[in-house]
Design a protein around this motif. Structure first.
Motif, PDB file in Angstrom:
ATOM      1  N   LEU A  40       0.820  -1.205   0.000  1.00  0.00           N
ATOM      2  CA  LEU A  40       0.000   0.000   0.000  1.00  0.00           C
ATOM      3  C   LEU A  40       0.860   1.264   0.000  1.00  0.00           C
ATOM      4  O   LEU A  40       1.940   1.301   0.578  1.00  0.00           O
ATOM      5  CB  LEU A  40      -0.894   0.047   1.236  1.00  0.00           C
ATOM      6  N   LEU A  41       0.336   2.293  -0.643  1.00  0.00           N
ATOM      7  CA  LEU A  41       0.887   3.652  -0.625  1.00  0.00           C
ATOM      8  C   LEU A  41      -0.306   4.566  -0.378  1.00  0.00           C
ATOM      9  O   LEU A  41      -1.233   4.594  -1.188  1.00  0.00           O
ATOM     10  CB  LEU A  41       1.558   3.983  -1.956  1.00  0.00           C
ATOM     11  N   HIS A  42      -0.306   5.306   0.741  1.00  0.00           N
ATOM     12  CA  HIS A  42      -1.510   6.076   1.054  1.00  0.00           C
ATOM     13  C   HIS A  42      -1.203   7.217   2.007  1.00  0.00           C
ATOM     14  O   HIS A  42      -0.166   7.242   2.680  1.00  0.00           O
ATOM     15  CB  HIS A  42      -2.586   5.173   1.662  1.00  0.00           C
ATOM     16  N   CYS A  43      -2.131   8.162   2.067  1.00  0.00           N
ATOM     17  CA  CYS A  43      -2.082   9.229   3.047  1.00  0.00           C
ATOM     18  C   CYS A  43      -2.513   8.664   4.395  1.00  0.00           C
ATOM     19  O   CYS A  43      -3.489   7.915   4.479  1.00  0.00           O
ATOM     20  CB  CYS A  43      -2.996  10.380   2.640  1.00  0.00           C
ATOM     21  N   HIS A  44      -1.779   9.043   5.473  1.00  0.00           N
ATOM     22  CA  HIS A  44      -2.124   8.498   6.781  1.00  0.00           C
ATOM     23  C   HIS A  44      -3.060   9.393   7.577  1.00  0.00           C
ATOM     24  O   HIS A  44      -3.329   9.119   8.751  1.00  0.00           O
ATOM     25  CB  HIS A  44      -0.874   8.161   7.600  1.00  0.00           C
ATOM     26  N   ILE A  45      -3.555  10.472   6.979  1.00  0.00           N
ATOM     27  CA  ILE A  45      -4.768  11.088   7.522  1.00  0.00           C
ATOM     28  C   ILE A  45      -5.897  10.181   7.045  1.00  0.00           C
ATOM     29  O   ILE A  45      -6.192  10.110   5.842  1.00  0.00           O
ATOM     30  CB  ILE A  45      -4.941  12.530   7.027  1.00  0.00           C
ATOM     31  N   ILE A  46      -6.470   9.436   7.959  1.00  0.00           N
ATOM     32  CA  ILE A  46      -7.301   8.295   7.579  1.00  0.00           C
ATOM     33  C   ILE A  46      -8.494   8.706   6.723  1.00  0.00           C
ATOM     34  O   ILE A  46      -8.885   7.980   5.789  1.00  0.00           O
ATOM     35  CB  ILE A  46      -7.753   7.519   8.833  1.00  0.00           C
ATOM     36  N   GLU A  47      -9.073   9.875   6.980  1.00  0.00           N
ATOM     37  CA  GLU A  47     -10.180  10.325   6.125  1.00  0.00           C
ATOM     38  C   GLU A  47      -9.720  10.541   4.685  1.00  0.00           C
ATOM     39  O   GLU A  47     -10.484  10.320   3.748  1.00  0.00           O
ATOM     40  CB  GLU A  47     -10.778  11.616   6.683  1.00  0.00           C
ATOM     41  N   HIS A  48      -8.491  11.002   4.490  1.00  0.00           N
ATOM     42  CA  HIS A  48      -7.952  11.167   3.131  1.00  0.00           C
ATOM     43  C   HIS A  48      -7.750   9.799   2.479  1.00  0.00           C
ATOM     44  O   HIS A  48      -8.060   9.599   1.302  1.00  0.00           O
ATOM     45  CB  HIS A  48      -6.631  11.930   3.178  1.00  0.00           C
ATOM     46  N   GLN A  49      -7.196   8.872   3.264  1.00  0.00           N
ATOM     47  CA  GLN A  49      -6.997   7.520   2.756  1.00  0.00           C
ATOM     48  C   GLN A  49      -8.331   6.901   2.335  1.00  0.00           C
ATOM     49  O   GLN A  49      -8.451   6.312   1.254  1.00  0.00           O
ATOM     50  CB  GLN A  49      -6.347   6.648   3.825  1.00  0.00           C
ATOM     51  N   LYS A  50      -9.346   7.049   3.196  1.00  0.00           N
ATOM     52  CA  LYS A  50     -10.613   6.369   2.968  1.00  0.00           C
ATOM     53  C   LYS A  50     -11.465   7.037   1.892  1.00  0.00           C
ATOM     54  O   LYS A  50     -12.453   6.456   1.445  1.00  0.00           O
ATOM     55  CB  LYS A  50     -11.410   6.308   4.274  1.00  0.00           C
ATOM     56  N   THR A  51     -11.081   8.246   1.483  1.00  0.00           N
ATOM     57  CA  THR A  51     -11.870   8.933   0.450  1.00  0.00           C
ATOM     58  C   THR A  51     -11.066   9.153  -0.826  1.00  0.00           C
ATOM     59  O   THR A  51     -11.351  10.070  -1.575  1.00  0.00           O
ATOM     60  CB  THR A  51     -12.414  10.279   0.980  1.00  0.00           C
ATOM     61  N   GLY A  52     -10.060   8.282  -1.064  1.00  0.00           N
ATOM     62  CA  GLY A  52      -9.450   8.278  -2.382  1.00  0.00           C
ATOM     63  C   GLY A  52      -7.951   8.341  -2.476  1.00  0.00           C
ATOM     64  O   GLY A  52      -7.383   7.943  -3.495  1.00  0.00           O
ATOM     65  N   MET A  53      -7.233   8.828  -1.433  1.00  0.00           N
ATOM     66  CA  MET A  53      -5.770   8.990  -1.552  1.00  0.00           C
ATOM     67  C   MET A  53      -5.064   7.708  -1.095  1.00  0.00           C
ATOM     68  O   MET A  53      -4.353   7.672  -0.093  1.00  0.00           O
ATOM     69  CB  MET A  53      -5.281  10.209  -0.759  1.00  0.00           C
ATOM     70  N   THR A  54      -5.293   6.682  -1.874  1.00  0.00           N
ATOM     71  CA  THR A  54      -4.792   5.327  -1.595  1.00  0.00           C
ATOM     72  C   THR A  54      -4.478   4.632  -2.921  1.00  0.00           C
ATOM     73  O   THR A  54      -5.193   4.799  -3.902  1.00  0.00           O
ATOM     74  CB  THR A  54      -5.826   4.475  -0.845  1.00  0.00           C
ATOM     75  N   SER A  55      -3.431   3.850  -2.913  1.00  0.00           N
ATOM     76  CA  SER A  55      -3.162   2.936  -4.018  1.00  0.00           C
ATOM     77  C   SER A  55      -2.135   1.916  -3.546  1.00  0.00           C
ATOM     78  O   SER A  55      -1.934   1.765  -2.332  1.00  0.00           O
ATOM     79  CB  SER A  55      -2.690   3.685  -5.267  1.00  0.00           C
ATOM     80  N   TYR A  56      -1.488   1.235  -4.496  1.00  0.00           N
ATOM     81  CA  TYR A  56      -0.438   0.297  -4.097  1.00  0.00           C
ATOM     82  C   TYR A  56       0.535   0.087  -5.257  1.00  0.00           C
ATOM     83  O   TYR A  56       0.238   0.390  -6.408  1.00  0.00           O
ATOM     84  CB  TYR A  56      -1.035  -1.039  -3.643  1.00  0.00           C
ATOM     85  N   VAL A  57       1.727  -0.379  -4.892  1.00  0.00           N
ATOM     86  CA  VAL A  57       2.718  -0.770  -5.888  1.00  0.00           C
ATOM     87  C   VAL A  57       2.961  -2.264  -5.763  1.00  0.00           C
ATOM     88  O   VAL A  57       2.761  -2.845  -4.702  1.00  0.00           O
ATOM     89  CB  VAL A  57       4.033   0.020  -5.727  1.00  0.00           C
ATOM     90  N   ARG A  58       3.399  -2.854  -6.864  1.00  0.00           N
ATOM     91  CA  ARG A  58       3.678  -4.297  -6.874  1.00  0.00           C
ATOM     92  C   ARG A  58       5.162  -4.511  -7.166  1.00  0.00           C
ATOM     93  O   ARG A  58       5.705  -3.950  -8.115  1.00  0.00           O
ATOM     94  CB  ARG A  58       2.825  -4.984  -7.930  1.00  0.00           C
TER      95      ARG A  58
END
Length: 463
Positions: free
Chosen positions: A443-461
């Motif tokens: 995972l790669l995401h913002c750790h302000i959880i509301e930001h993470q949960k409303t779109g600022m999330t993804s991942y690398v492989r």
């Protein structure tokens, strides 16, 4: 109480070291071939006295002692924990900042299944790095973390310099009403900005706690920001405080604590030289905002030990692979808001809104295939994350499973810090270099959880 004397620390280190006797380790980030008896972490609901308004109900934690335990393990030694779930909803444990095997990372649907009510899951790994880390669920995070499930994790190195005592601070807010009970976890208008702040601020589940420490001694103050929203600007009054490590890794050059910004997911190690006079107070403050807020106090006790912070030897470097800039591939990532309004499913559950995005599209959907990674990385190759924050808000960006080195910033001079969470300022462009040396989906995401949960999330492989 999270105050540890030298005697306690040596005893804890000896126990942790005993776990590793005769145990082999398989692979750089592999599981231990044989693990010690697991530490049981029982997820449960309880009550706690967080305010003067009475007992707060529906607290979530691990174990029966209130605040989640400070977990201690030893660098390079096997560790095991058994999560048993008595909550009325699924949960997991993510070991924030630890570079361990992907199957131990605690992300439901990506690295492990849900741990349902009545079930258990065994975690076993060998931490390669020493430092201050933390653990939390990666499932229904705004509720579970917001209700208490955030704990500090310390990986000890027997070669670390000698301190006279250690204090661990778990910094977090609570969203409580005037009656001391939980209120709505977030407000949409705040989630679309800096995030929704808590109403009660605590360190170790207490408001402005005070701990005794040896006068004239050197105290290792370990700080973990486990809050879902709050960014701190830290200052120490009444004592000399020196930054010795950030996010689990020693800083390239030690420097005085002076208004240092630290956000959700980040950790800070300070060497605090206590006042010489018995009864003198050293106060850790947050000066972000209009009025300084006391976080915690240290009170000098006993005859001065007359220690000198300059006598502290260096912390050992962690074995993080060195990147090769001449061959590094650049990965551009834009942190932005989004005009879309459809709910997004951020790994585990949804808040019913989409406010934030990576590369201008909220998760899922930031690639042509909504389930595909942002980037597919070759094992052992070097990469540079080129983060550009085009929003007026700060975003603590966290990468699972690997650590990166800060190369440059468009807004200020930066140290080549090794970290897993970077606080990206408004309108800042930053370059973060790392070696893709841990296979799996991360995972790669913002750790302000509301930001993470409303779109600022993804991942690398990494393959």
């Amino acid at each position: 109480m999270p105050l540890f004397t030298r005697r306690n620390l040596l005893k804890a280190s000896a126990v942790a070291g005993a776990y590793g006797v005769g145990v082999g380790i398989a692979g750089k980030f592999g599981l231990a071939e044989a693990a010690p008896e697991p530490q049981v972490l029982k997820a449960l609901k309880t009550t706690a006295s967080l305010t003067d308004s009475g007992v707060t109900k529906d607290i979530m934690t691990w174990g029966d002692a209130g605040m989640p335990p400070v977990l201690r393990m030893a660098k390079g030694k096997p560790f095991a924990a058994r999560l048993t779930n008595t909550l009325d909803e699924p949960t997991t444990i993510h070991w924030h900042g630890l570079r361990i095997a992907n199957k131990m990372d605690g992300v439901p649907f990506m690295t492990q299944p849900y741990v349902y009510t009545g079930d258990s899951f065994d975690y076993a790994f060998t931490p390669p790095d020493a430092g201050t880390f933390w653990y939390h669920p990666h499932c229904n995070t705004l509720t579970q973390m917001g209700h208490g499930m955030t704990g500090v994790l310390v990986v000890e190195d027997p070669d670390d310099p000698t301190f006279d005592a250690e204090v661990v601070l778990n910094l977090r807010d609570w969203r409580l009403g005037g009656d001391g009970q939980f209120i709505a976890a977030f407000r949409p208008r705040d989630a679309a900005k800096t995030g929704t702040y808590g109403t009660v601020r605590t360190a170790n589940w207490h408001q402005e706690p005070q701990y005794d420490a040896p006068a004239g001694g050197l105290i290792r103050l370990r700080i973990a920001v486990t809050d879902v929203t709050r960014i701190f600007s830290l200052k120490m009054e009444g004592a000399e405080a020196t930054v010795i490590a950030l996010d689990g890794n020693p800083v390239p050059k030690r420097f005085p604590l002076d208004l240092l910004l630290i956000g959700p997911g980040q950790r800070l190690d300070l060497a605090v030289r206590m006042p010489d006079n018995e009864g003198a107070i050293a106060t850790l403050e947050d000066i972000r905002g209009t009025t300084p807020k006391t976080i915690a106090k240290l009170r000098a006790v006993g005859t001065s030990l007359k220690r000198n912070v300059g006598d502290l030897t260096a912390l050992g470097e962690n074995p993080v692979a060195k990147h090769d800039l001449s061959a590094a591939q650049k990965i551009p990532l834009i942190l932005s808001a989004t005009a879309e309004s459809a709910p997004v499913d951020s790994i585990c559950g949804t808040l019913g809104y989409s406010f934030w995005a990576i590369n201008k599209v909220p998760w899922p959907g930031d690639t042509p295939d909504p389930t595909a990674p942002l980037a597919e990385l070759k094992l052992g190759k070097s990469y540079i994350l080129q983060l550009e924050n085009v929003t007026p808000h700060t975003h603590p960006i966290h990468l699972h499973g690997m650590s990166f080195t800060v190369l440059s910033s468009s807004t200020r001079d930066v140290m080549p810090l090794v970290t897993d969470t970077y606080l990206v300022q408004p309108d800042e462009k930053v370059q973060l270099a790392f070696v893709a040396d841990n296979p799996g989906d991360w995972l790669l995401h913002c750790h302000i959880i509301e930001h993470q949960k409303t779109g600022m999330t993804s991942y690398v492989r990494v393959v």
